[in-house]
Design a protein around this motif. Structure first.
Motif, PDB file in Angstrom:
ATOM      1  N   ALA A  30      11.185   5.317   3.110  1.00 51.30           N
ATOM      2  CA  ALA A  30      11.361   3.967   3.652  1.00 51.30           C
ATOM      3  C   ALA A  30      10.406   3.679   4.812  1.00 51.30           C
ATOM      4  CB  ALA A  30      12.811   3.776   4.104  1.00 51.30           C
ATOM      5  N   ASP A  32       8.073   1.794   7.417  1.00 53.26           N
ATOM      6  CA  ASP A  32       7.906   0.434   7.898  1.00 53.26           C
ATOM      7  C   ASP A  32       6.439   0.225   8.259  1.00 53.26           C
ATOM      8  OD1 ASP A  32       7.606   1.894  10.221  1.00 53.26           O
ATOM      9  OD2 ASP A  32       9.461   1.183  11.155  1.00 53.26           O
ATOM     10  N   ARG A  73      -1.308  -6.808  -5.480  1.00 47.67           N
ATOM     11  CA  ARG A  73       0.056  -6.345  -5.198  1.00 47.67           C
ATOM     12  C   ARG A  73       0.563  -5.429  -6.319  1.00 47.67           C
ATOM     13  NH1 ARG A  73       5.505  -8.137  -5.702  1.00 47.67           N
ATOM     14  NH2 ARG A  73       6.717  -7.616  -3.834  1.00 47.67           N
ATOM     15  N   GLU A  82       6.227   1.891  -5.009  1.00 43.85           N
ATOM     16  CA  GLU A  82       7.081   0.807  -4.485  1.00 43.85           C
ATOM     17  C   GLU A  82       7.790   1.192  -3.195  1.00 43.85           C
ATOM     18  OE1 GLU A  82       9.640  -0.362  -7.716  1.00 43.85           O
ATOM     19  OE2 GLU A  82       7.969  -1.220  -8.865  1.00 43.85           O
ATOM     20  N   ARG A  83       7.197   2.138  -2.454  1.00 45.92           N
ATOM     21  CA  ARG A  83       7.818   2.565  -1.193  1.00 45.92           C
ATOM     22  C   ARG A  83       7.438   1.661  -0.030  1.00 45.92           C
ATOM     23  NH1 ARG A  83       8.636   7.875  -2.732  1.00 45.92           N
ATOM     24  NH2 ARG A  83      10.640   7.883  -3.779  1.00 45.92           N
ATOM     25  N   ASP A  85       6.190  -2.250   0.504  1.00 41.06           N
ATOM     26  CA  ASP A  85       5.834  -3.586   0.023  1.00 41.06           C
ATOM     27  C   ASP A  85       5.628  -4.480   1.241  1.00 41.06           C
ATOM     28  OD1 ASP A  85       5.556  -6.067  -1.095  1.00 41.06           O
ATOM     29  OD2 ASP A  85       7.371  -5.968  -2.326  1.00 41.06           O
ATOM     30  N   ALA A  87       5.456  -7.500   1.509  1.00 42.36           N
ATOM     31  CA  ALA A  87       6.305  -8.697   1.445  1.00 42.36           C
ATOM     32  C   ALA A  87       7.618  -8.485   2.189  1.00 42.36           C
ATOM     33  CB  ALA A  87       6.574  -9.077  -0.010  1.00 42.36           C
ATOM     34  N   ASP A  88       8.078  -7.261   2.270  1.00 37.52           N
ATOM     35  CA  ASP A  88       9.315  -6.970   2.999  1.00 37.52           C
ATOM     36  C   ASP A  88       9.158  -7.195   4.494  1.00 37.52           C
ATOM     37  OD1 ASP A  88      10.486  -6.214   0.610  1.00 37.52           O
ATOM     38  OD2 ASP A  88      10.102  -4.075   0.901  1.00 37.52           O
ATOM     39  N   PHE A  89       7.894  -7.314   4.932  1.00 35.22           N
ATOM     40  CA  PHE A  89       7.622  -7.483   6.355  1.00 35.22           C
ATOM     41  C   PHE A  89       6.850  -8.774   6.618  1.00 35.22           C
ATOM     42  CE2 PHE A  89       7.775  -3.019   5.171  1.00 35.22           C
ATOM     43  CZ  PHE A  89       8.815  -2.573   5.972  1.00 35.22           C
ATOM     44  N   TRP A  96      -2.026  -7.938   4.515  1.00 33.90           N
ATOM     45  CA  TRP A  96      -1.898  -6.522   4.883  1.00 33.90           C
ATOM     46  C   TRP A  96      -3.272  -5.841   4.889  1.00 33.90           C
ATOM     47  CZ3 TRP A  96      -0.104  -2.478   7.083  1.00 33.90           C
ATOM     48  CH2 TRP A  96      -0.295  -1.195   6.581  1.00 33.90           C
TER      49      TRP A  96
END
Length: 431
Positions: A30, A32, A73, A82-83, A85, A87-89, A96
């Motif tokens: 996970a 960040d 992407r 997929e660890r 992405d 877009a999650d941030f 990016w």
């Protein structure tokens, strides 16, 4: 951005650039944005900061390609398993990449120390790189749905080099089975791009063929002859068991794991089951290893040492190929006479030289007699490989015509393409 082709194997031990970053994120838990930037800094710091060059170039190639965010992407998510992405941030892929580009701008490498003569760059034109990579993308099964098209676009519109490394990263991240035939093609691309060898094979789910020492996938030397060369060149001085155990693990990148040990076992089996005396085997080993391991000073004779090699080889096989039962193929007796003739032709020169002339020397004549016994009573293939070793140890100069004959004889045995050149190529003299 035009990529500056390099002899990457001189710089890196494994993957590099954006594909290496994707690999780090794929193995993270996970991650960040902070952790992703830390991973980027680690990749950039590789090779005393040279890693920033390839990272910056990869990023610039994608940004300058004009490829849509969806394409970038799809490839990125697959490569990172997929660890991570963006877009999650709150970022799309281009944002990016731009953030990374600000930290690692594309630049040319200012200096690079060369350790040996350069070979031309690139060995593959960009168009050839792209086509070779696209071929491998299309035969790779079980890739996530949108990935093949995205990778093809990256190879064509951005950079074939990067497309290749992203393909490898995705194959590894998703544990996609890779047939041996495809793996061989991937390694051909790897070689032509001057990549470090582990970049392809480490972590790839290769569908190896059954272990078979009669199948010669190795390009160079093998068995007892390569073991003797290793003991002659070890920087440190391992014990007999340590040195043999290390050599037994050195499978060629094209070989099924355990092949090096199987080939060692085959050579030792033939010698141990021959009528050669312990003294002859001792002389043989000391000569071809250039006294790299002085078994006569360690309380061992040639048969003792060969039994040790056999035991260590079987231990390695039990570890990596427990279902394999060692099999020794038929001796190539049809080539006995050509090998004996080659040895006889070289004997007048070999007889004037001494192995380890300054300490417990071994006369060239004694080494020759031991070689001829191997050829006649054990295996002409092994005898020929040990003959090449002796030429190397005694630095016997070779006319180009004679060198060509040795190449041809090696081809008859089915030896790999680099075996004879690596063994005695430096001895060949211009006419």
């Amino acid at each position: 951005m035009t990529r500056q082709r390099e002899r990457y194997f001189e710089l890196y031990e494994d993957d590099f650039g954006l594909s290496a970053l994707a690999g780090r994120l794929a193995s993270a838990t996970a991650p960040d944005v902070v952790r992703a930037l830390e991973c980027a800094a680690e990749v950039a710091a590789d090779c005393e900061g040279e890693g920033a060059v390839e990272l910056g170039t990869d990023i610039r190639c994608l940004l300058d390609s004009g490829l849509p965010d969806g394409t970038l992407r799809a490839a990125w998510l697959a490569a990172t398993h997929e660890r991570f992405d963006p877009a999650d941030f709150g970022m799309d892929l281009r944002t990016w990449l731009t953030r990374l580009a600000d930290l690692y701008p594309a630049r040319r490498r200012k200096r690079r120390q060369a350790y040996w003569p350069e070979r031309p760059h690139p060995e593959l034109a960009e168009e050839e790189v792209c086509e070779a990579v696209i071929t491998e993308i299309r035969v790779s099964t079980s890739l996530p749905t949108t990935v093949p098209e995205a990778l093809e676009d990256i190879a064509r519109e951005a950079d074939g080099d990067l497309g290749f490394r992203l393909l490898l990263r995705i194959l590894k991240a998703w544990t996609v089975p890779v047939a041996k035939e495809q793996y061989d093609r991937l390694m051909e691309i790897d070689t032509k791009l001057n990549y470090p060898g582990p970049l392809v094979c480490d972590g790839l789910d290769i569908q190896w063929l059954p272990l078979d020492p009669t199948r010669r996938d190795r390009s160079g030397d093998f068995g007892i002859s390569v073991l003797s060369a290793r003991f002659a060149t070890y920087w440190e001085e391992p014990t007999a068991r340590e040195g043999v155990a290390l050599a037994a693990t050195f499978d060629d990148s094209a070989e099924t794991p355990g092949t090096a040990a199987a080939l060692l076992f085959e050579d030792t089996f033939r010698l141990l089951n021959s009528p050669l005396s312990a003294n002859t085997l001792t002389t043989l080993w000391l000569a071809v290893s250039d006294r790299g391991l002085n078994i006569d000073q360690l309380g061992m004779d040639g048969r003792d040492f060969l039994r040790l090699v056999s035991d260590v080889s079987e231990e390695r096989l039990r570890d990596v190929a427990p279902a394999y039962t060692p099999v020794v193929g038929p001796v190539r007796t049809a080539l006995t006479q050509p090998v004996l003739e080659a040895i006889d032709e070289a004997t007048p020169v070999l007889a004037t030289r001494t192995v380890s002339a300054h300490w417990l020397g071994i006369p060239g004549t004694a080494a020759v007699e031991a070689l001829k016994e191997v050829v006649t009573h054990a295996d002409p293939d092994l005898g020929y490989r040990l003959f090449l070793r002796l030429l190397n140890v005694l630095s016997v100069p070779l006319a180009l015509s004679l060198y060509a004959d040795y190449l041809a004889l090696g081809e008859q045995f089915g030896h790999g393409t680099t075996h004879v050149p690596d063994a005695i190529g430096h001895l060949a003299l211009e006419n």
